[in-house]
Design an enzyme around this catalytic site. Structure first.
Site, PDB file in Angstrom:
ATOM      1  N   SER C  49      -9.242  -8.248 -49.407  1.00 24.76           N
ATOM      2  CA  SER C  49      -8.058  -8.501 -50.222  1.00 24.76           C
ATOM      3  C   SER C  49      -7.341  -9.784 -49.805  1.00 24.76           C
ATOM      4  CB  SER C  49      -7.095  -7.324 -50.086  1.00 24.76           C
ATOM      5  OG  SER C  49      -5.931  -7.573 -50.831  1.00 24.76           O
ATOM      6  N   LYS C  73      -6.543  -9.212 -54.755  1.00 23.89           N
ATOM      7  CA  LYS C  73      -5.355  -9.742 -54.088  1.00 23.89           C
ATOM      8  C   LYS C  73      -4.256  -8.678 -54.064  1.00 23.89           C
ATOM      9  CE  LYS C  73      -2.231 -12.199 -52.315  1.00 23.89           C
ATOM     10  NZ  LYS C  73      -2.348 -12.371 -50.841  1.00 23.89           N
ATOM     11  N   GLY C 100       2.208 -14.050 -47.953  1.00 24.06           N
ATOM     12  CA  GLY C 100       3.342 -13.202 -48.328  1.00 24.06           C
ATOM     13  C   GLY C 100       3.200 -12.595 -49.701  1.00 24.06           C
ATOM     14  N   ASN C 154      -1.894  -0.980 -48.559  1.00 27.60           N
ATOM     15  CA  ASN C 154      -1.653  -1.904 -47.458  1.00 27.60           C
ATOM     16  C   ASN C 154      -0.334  -1.543 -46.779  1.00 27.60           C
ATOM     17  OD1 ASN C 154      -1.414  -4.059 -45.756  1.00 27.60           O
ATOM     18  ND2 ASN C 154      -1.306  -5.613 -47.358  1.00 27.60           N
ATOM     19  N   CYS C 157       0.872  -5.475 -43.876  1.00 28.09           N
ATOM     20  CA  CYS C 157       0.967  -6.915 -44.088  1.00 28.09           C
ATOM     21  C   CYS C 157       2.020  -7.509 -43.165  1.00 28.09           C
ATOM     22  CB  CYS C 157       1.314  -7.248 -45.533  1.00 28.09           C
ATOM     23  SG  CYS C 157       1.334  -9.023 -45.803  1.00 28.09           S
ATOM     24  N   LYS C 193      -4.922   0.830 -45.355  1.00 24.45           N
ATOM     25  CA  LYS C 193      -5.307  -0.327 -44.549  1.00 24.45           C
ATOM     26  C   LYS C 193      -4.417  -0.440 -43.326  1.00 24.45           C
ATOM     27  CE  LYS C 193      -6.587  -5.142 -44.911  1.00 24.45           C
ATOM     28  NZ  LYS C 193      -6.935  -6.198 -45.871  1.00 24.45           N
ATOM     29  N   GLY C 245     -10.524 -14.186 -39.255  1.00 22.70           N
ATOM     30  CA  GLY C 245     -11.678 -15.037 -38.982  1.00 22.70           C
ATOM     31  C   GLY C 245     -12.430 -14.585 -37.737  1.00 22.70           C
ATOM     32  N   GLY C 271     -12.693  -7.970 -40.459  1.00 23.64           N
ATOM     33  CA  GLY C 271     -12.083  -8.772 -39.415  1.00 23.64           C
ATOM     34  C   GLY C 271     -13.142  -9.656 -38.783  1.00 23.64           C
ATOM     35  N   GLY C 293     -13.739 -11.811 -45.512  1.00 19.05           N
ATOM     36  CA  GLY C 293     -12.577 -12.537 -46.016  1.00 19.05           C
ATOM     37  C   GLY C 293     -12.627 -14.019 -45.669  1.00 19.05           C
TER      38      GLY C 293
HETATM   39  C1  LIG Z   1      -5.222 -15.862 -47.015  1.00 16.47           C
HETATM   40  C2  LIG Z   1      -5.260 -14.389 -46.760  1.00 16.47           C
HETATM   41  C3  LIG Z   1      -4.558 -13.516 -47.580  1.00 16.47           C
HETATM   42  C4  LIG Z   1      -4.577 -12.147 -47.352  1.00 16.47           C
HETATM   43  N1  LIG Z   1      -3.911 -11.303 -48.184  1.00 16.47           N
HETATM   44  C5  LIG Z   1      -4.010  -9.957 -48.020  1.00 16.47           C
HETATM   45  C6  LIG Z   1      -3.424  -9.055 -48.937  1.00 16.47           C
HETATM   46  O1  LIG Z   1      -2.842  -9.462 -49.924  1.00 16.47           O
HETATM   47  N2  LIG Z   1      -3.530  -7.718 -48.704  1.00 16.47           N
HETATM   48  C7  LIG Z   1      -4.208  -7.235 -47.611  1.00 16.47           C
HETATM   49  O2  LIG Z   1      -4.282  -6.020 -47.430  1.00 16.47           O
HETATM   50  N3  LIG Z   1      -4.796  -8.066 -46.738  1.00 16.47           N
HETATM   51  C8  LIG Z   1      -4.719  -9.411 -46.910  1.00 16.47           C
HETATM   52  N4  LIG Z   1      -5.346 -10.266 -46.017  1.00 16.47           N
HETATM   53  C9  LIG Z   1      -6.102  -9.684 -44.890  1.00 16.47           C
HETATM   54  C10 LIG Z   1      -7.599  -9.592 -45.224  1.00 16.47           C
HETATM   55  O3  LIG Z   1      -7.817  -8.753 -46.318  1.00 16.47           O
HETATM   56  C11 LIG Z   1      -8.401  -9.100 -44.003  1.00 16.47           C
HETATM   57  O4  LIG Z   1      -7.910  -7.840 -43.627  1.00 16.47           O
HETATM   58  C12 LIG Z   1      -8.299 -10.020 -42.829  1.00 16.47           C
HETATM   59  O5  LIG Z   1      -8.269 -11.368 -43.259  1.00 16.47           O
HETATM   60  C13 LIG Z   1      -9.437  -9.846 -41.822  1.00 16.47           C
HETATM   61  O6  LIG Z   1     -10.699 -10.138 -42.376  1.00 16.47           O
HETATM   62  P1  LIG Z   1     -11.416 -11.600 -42.256  1.00 16.47           P
HETATM   63  O7  LIG Z   1     -11.378 -11.979 -40.809  1.00 16.47           O
HETATM   64  O8  LIG Z   1     -12.796 -11.396 -42.785  1.00 16.47           O
HETATM   65  O9  LIG Z   1     -10.604 -12.521 -43.088  1.00 16.47           O
HETATM   66  C14 LIG Z   1      -5.321 -11.640 -46.249  1.00 16.47           C
HETATM   67  C15 LIG Z   1      -6.029 -12.518 -45.429  1.00 16.47           C
HETATM   68  C16 LIG Z   1      -6.017 -13.867 -45.666  1.00 16.47           C
HETATM   69  C17 LIG Z   1      -6.789 -14.780 -44.771  1.00 16.47           C
END
Ligand SMILES: Cc1cc2nc3c(=O)[nH]c(=O)nc-3n(C[C@H](O)[C@H](O)[C@H](O)COP(=O)(O)O)c2cc1C
Ligand SMILES: Cc1cc2nc3c(=O)[nH]c(=O)nc-3n(C[C@H](O)[C@H](O)[C@H](O)COP(=O)(O)OP(=O)(O)OC[C@H]3O[C@@H](n4cnc5c(N)ncnc54)[C@H](O)[C@@H]3O)c2cc1C
Ligand SMILES: Cc1cc2nc3c(=O)[nH]c(=O)nc-3n(C[C@H](O)[C@H](O)[C@H](O)COP(=O)(O)OP(=O)(O)OC[C@H]3O[C@@H](n4cnc5c(N)ncnc54)[C@H](O)[C@@H]3O)c2cc1C
Ligand SMILES: Cc1cc2nc3c(=O)[nH]c(=O)nc-3n(C[C@H](O)[C@H](O)[C@H](O)COP(=O)(O)O)c2cc1C
Ligand code: FES
Ligand code: FES
Lengths: 259, 332, 332, 259
Positions: C49, C73, C100, C154, C157, C193, C245, C271, C293
């Site tokens: 997301s 999103k 945000g 979620n 956040c 989440k 990341g 993650g 992500g």
């Molecule tokens: C730019 C960005 C926006 C995100 N927006 C949301 C969101 O709207 N809702 C949510 O539950 N997680 C959000 N996340 C968290 C990701 O869904 C994920 O849990 C987190 O980035 C870890 O995974 P990754 O390391 O593969 O990115 C966001 C992450 C990033 C980088």
């Protein structure tokens, strides 16, 4: 004292699909820190990987124009993959020579045992002994065999084994060690490098014949110099020693083989 | 205007295949000394506990007097052999370790290692872990008698089962350990090392400040895991271990910022520092001094690189003293 | 024996300057489908997301039907413009974000985005954030009526002030939100989440399981900070942001392992995943499926790379179904 | 559609101590995705850095043997440093062409304003207008001046300014824009790229003279395609748009300059 040096790759050869041999120009590294064969270097493998990779010295020599070091390694993961992609002329960041190798005496006669990627460091031992030693080399299969010609040039005798029987004895090196010691146990020591189960078996055989045995242990490393205490090796007396500083070569009788 | 347009732009045609030399920099000297809870160091760079042993190994490569301070390997009351191996795993820009406080015990440190370290002009910080508040007390007494420059009370080691982590995650326990340590440390300043594995690190920081800590150090390692997908085994024999290295830098900077806003005692900042810029971030976030750990494994000279980088940054910013960085961040 | 020794070793002298070809691999097919809380996906790779918008952008580059699922999103009850910029900072093998929850609101999603996503053969997971349990309830009702495949609640956040983070760090609040969501989601499964910014993530996991959650997803981002040492300003306008990341992978694997041992409901693991091996680690640790992500930003095709890598790993290990990886880790 | 391509570096030149010009062979990228000058590419800068770096297209052309793209960038941090160390023949991983550039019409007459590293993308604008445009270029100092010859070749008139007076007008570009518009406001639009304070000032001047103004905004980016919503740009109407997808070029009247 300098421990970290930029070293140029003088030559690169693929020995089989996985094994690469590099010759490096290492400044005064050998003169400064050579103690005996079986030491290792700690090599930085690119910017993306934090930890250095320990690689045994296969052979080395002092040289007016810059000491030379030969490394032979197998591509296993990201670090060795990166290393295998370097080209002649590229520069590596190398720490070394580190650790205590095999305390071979020039006049000694040794039974050298190498398994797989444990074969290369034994060549250094063979070369300090003026062709008196016997080598027992084991590989997964014939196409994985490396450095056999080199050992034949520097040993009195070379025995070969493969796990699948595609070359030499069909089976593990400890059987050949037993055969050799049965015929002739007039060796100052058995020196071995390879996977831990192999070392354990070879140590057992040597022990049966009452021949001293030294083994080179492979442990995951951090600092490579004895400061971080991660490269632990369990001893029979309950203590935990460190491969990088106390080893990588240990007396097989001191090692706790039951962990 | 027209004349201007037609003026030749480049007076000479340089070789465009090589980078033109940078203009020379003439950097003014910077006072690199900092004072952490009364302990003055010649520069703000300390080596982190557990990554530098007792200095003997890296001491072969450079003069230990170049460092601001040395946090010695974590001590326990009695000798410990630590955890079984493997004790290290690599992760993206980080490492996991599960050493588990292998050390010769506090007495052996005082007898053998401290005299070695005392040969150098460097501050010696002893790092201690105990199974009970009493053990912390005994160790503090011994160390303060032996005369270390500071005691770092580790209440946050994720690699030992008893005590360690629990003290670091519960404010009342953290306070208790701190009180006992202070009561037995005499004049030696006591710094408490905080765990990042908590919901709110400022709670713990405030608790140890309230209990009399002279400083806090953070962060210890974040708990993590790596699995060998072929053997299906965790790489570490302890299954999980502590994450350190550049990967944790942003978490460390955030926590140093939070803590230094929450308490009045000084902060020793660490976690992922490998260059001058990282150290400058940590100081701007509120750290009085910094520690370098994991970066040593990639580069034994990392603490000196960090120190030199920091000096250059301070000089370029026109600071007369590196301590002017501390707490200088301007939040939006 | 002697004859053996003298046998020529290499029958031909190959060119040693190039790497010899690898032996050909003949990999058997693998059943890539997985079922997460009753929702069957053709493969275990979901996009995380907030990193994939509503699919329109990356949908220009490949067929969205290639994915197992899409976490859309994060939605709120009403349209939000999110936080001021800068909203992103780079860290070692990670990024910080402080978006945000900029989004058009749940109604606009249902009206405009859901029909777009429904064109593809891919599971659609709506991700929701609320300022109160009631808001979560209203959104669940709307989404379950509109017919999404799953709702990801979620509660973690770190980038919004109201609600968000608090729900994710306190078990009783997490449970309350879960209960309300479940009560309004009808037949649509509810996945909660979890935040990694807690002392003990299993507490929260158990609380939401007890409150009726059908699955949990983790980890959301770790809170971090980066400072521009020249301007002395945090790079993010919100000062701190969420770390994601590769840097966080070991923390995520550890938490997925802990949570999957603590609860019976399935886990969506995420993650730091950027390749097949990472996903295999996450599944061995206990995840039924995985989300990708941040890796998208380096490589838009990352989810497909992860899927293909996972398939190859499963095939090499002789598995007939990728789901055989789930929970397969053998702790020491 | 293909968005990511391995692109070979055909030439590399240092324009000054910090600025590098690369010409890349980009396959069919230009043919596939060119819309107008002022678009950008998103470049992977080594394995150690996660995020790509956005770099504006300076100029580009379709070509049977592979489209060509010229990039000009300044070394600022780790990513651009890495990029500047690449050599002719090396391959870059490039996403593009991305975003909406300046909607220039071939018959239009524009006042092109570039500041510092904002100068290069304006060259693409100059080249679509058959030499009819005027360029106002500002630099820190004379030794930072880049691409001046190129603009002189492709513009009717080039006005120069430096912050320190070492070349041309001593001061900022907005003063030259004011001077030019005072003399001649017969432009279809003012098009500008450079640091935000410069853009704000140029926009103000254009507004005073009633000339439309388009500006290219620099924002930190993640995905580069509109999915992650990090590259936010505040609009006067209270909405937040995204530089990578809605921009990077925006109508200056829509931008909220007061944040
Ligand atoms: C730019 C960005 C926006 C995100 N927006 C949301 C969101 O709207 N809702 C949510 O539950 N997680 C959000 N996340 C968290 C990701 O869904 C994920 O849990 C987190 O980035 C870890 O995974 P990754 O390391 O593969 O990115 C966001 C992450 C990033 C980088
Ligand atoms: C003293 C010593 C000497 C060695 N000599 C040689 C040699 O001469 N030739 C050779 O091919 N290999 C040798 N090895 C093994 C070699 O270090 C590993 O194969 C190599 O580190 C794998 O790195 P990677 O990045 O390719 O694998 P990855 O699995 O990606 O590495 C991940 C991490 O685990 C460590 N690691 C993985 N496997 C091993 C291993 N078997 N031993 C120690 N650490 C490991 C890596 O160093 C790295 O930190 C030696 C190991 C030691 C300890
Ligand atoms: C649409 C667009 C077009 C651009 N065109 C050009 C160009 O043609 N030539 C040129 O030299 N520069 C251009 N820039 C700026 C260029 O992207 C940055 O200088 C570059 O990203 C800095 O990366 P770094 O790793 O060297 O710096 P670092 O400071 O190490 O970068 C850290 C992170 O911040 C980001 N970042 C840092 N500075 C900027 C900035 N000014 N703008 C956006 N992101 C930034 C980086 O992308 C990276 O993610 C452009 C920026 C945008 C948004
Ligand atoms: C191998 C290793 C051993 C450690 N041992 C200790 C220790 O004994 N006591 C302690 O307080 N911290 C110990 N730490 C934590 C470090 O002191 C430091 O807090 C942490 O590694 C973060 O800093 P870094 O990222 O610079 O390494 C150890 C870390 C590592 C990597
Ligand atoms: S690797 Fe650090 S002690 Fe051996
Ligand atoms: S960079 Fe992702 S939306 Fe613009």
């Amino acid at each position: 004292m300098k421990v970290e040096r930029k070293c140029k790759i003088l030559s690169k050869e693929w020995l089989n699909h996985d094994a690469v041999q590099l010759v490096l120009e290492v400044g005064d590294m050998v003169g400064e820190s050579f103690r005996n064969p079986g030491q290792f270097v700690h090599v930085k493998c690119g910017e993306g990987l934090l930890l250095r990779r320990p690689i045994s010295v296969c052979s080395c020599e002092e040289n007016e124009q810059g000491d030379r070091l030969t490394l032979v390694f197998e591509v296993r993961g990201e670090g060795t993959e990166w290393l295998s992609e370097r080209q002649v002329g590229d520069t590596l960041d190398v720490m070394g020579l580190l650790g205590n190798g095999f305390p071979v005496k020039p006049k000694g006669r040794y039974l050298l045992v190498g398994g797989g990627i444990g074969v290369p460091p034994m060549l250094g031992c063979a070369r300090t002994n003026g062709g008196k030693s016997t080598a027992v080399l084991g590989y997964r299969s014939k196409d994985k065999a490396i450095l056999v010609d080199e050992f034949q040039a520097d040993c009195a005798k070379v025995l070969l084994a493969t796990d699948d029987g595609s070359m030499g004895y069909h089976g593990f090196v400890d059987a050949l060690v037993r055969q050799e010691l049965t015929e002739d146990k007039n060796y100052d020591a058995v020196l071995a490098c390879g996977p831990t189960p192999m070392l354990r078996n070879v140590a057992k055989v040597a022990d049966e014949f009452g021949v001293p045995c030294l083994v080179s242990m492979e442990e995951r490393m951090g600092c490579g110099v004895g400061a971080c205490l991660v490269c632990v090796c369990d001893m029979k007396d309950g203590t935990r020693k460190h491969a990088c500083k106390d080893g990588p070569v240990f007396d097989s009788k001191e090692v706790d083989w039951d962990v | 205007m027209c004349k201007l347009i037609l003026r030749p732009i480049r007076d000479e045609k340089p070789d465009r295949s090589v980078r033109p030399a940078a203009p020379e920099e003439n950097l003014p000297p910077v006072d690199m000394s900092v004072t952490l809870a009364g302990m003055t160091m010649k520069n703000p760079v300390v080596v982190a506990s557990g990554t530098f042993g007792f200095g003997r190994e890296y001491g072969q490569f450079y003069d230990l007097s170049e460092l601001g301070g040395i946090c010695a390997k974590g001590l326990t009351l009695h000798r410990r052999e630590g955890n079984p191996g493997p004790r290290i795993a690599e992760t993206p820009m980080g490492i996991l370790n599960s050493v588990g406080l292998q050390n010769p015990g506090v007495d052996a440190f005082i007898e053998t290692e401290l005299p070695f370290l005392r040969q150098y002009d460097v501050k010696v910080i002893a790092n201690i872990s105990g199974n009970s508040p009493e053990e912390y007390g005994i160790m503090c007494e011994k160390l303060s008698e032996a005369g270390v420059d500071m005691i770092e009370v580790n209440i946050s080691c994720p690699n030992v089962k008893a005590g360690g982590l629990a003290y670091g995650t519960r404010p009342e326990l953290a306070a208790e350990v701190t009180e006992v340590a202070k009561a037995h440390a005499g004049k030696v300043p006591v710094m408490v090392k905080l765990s990042p594995n908590v919901t709110d690190i400022t709670e713990i920081a405030k608790a140890v400040e309230g209990a009399g800590a002279d400083a806090v150090s953070l962060i210890n390692t974040l708990r993590g895991m790596r699995i060998d997908i072929n053997t299906r085994r965790p790489i570490l024999k302890m299954n999980t271990g502590g994450l350190s290295g550049p990967a944790v830098l942003p978490v460390a900077v955030r926590m140093v910022w939070e803590v230094s806003n929450a308490v009045k005692i000084p902060v020793l900042g660490m976690g992922g520092i490998s260059k001058g810029e990282d150290a400058a971030q940590m100081m701007l976030a509120g750290a009085t001094a910094v520690a370098v750990g994991t970066a040593l494994f990639a580069d034994p000279y990392a603490p000196l690189t960090v120190r030199d980088g920091l000096e250059k940054i301070a000089a370029r910013q026109g600071l007369s003293a590196v301590s002017q960085l501390t707490g200088g961040v301007k939040p939006w």
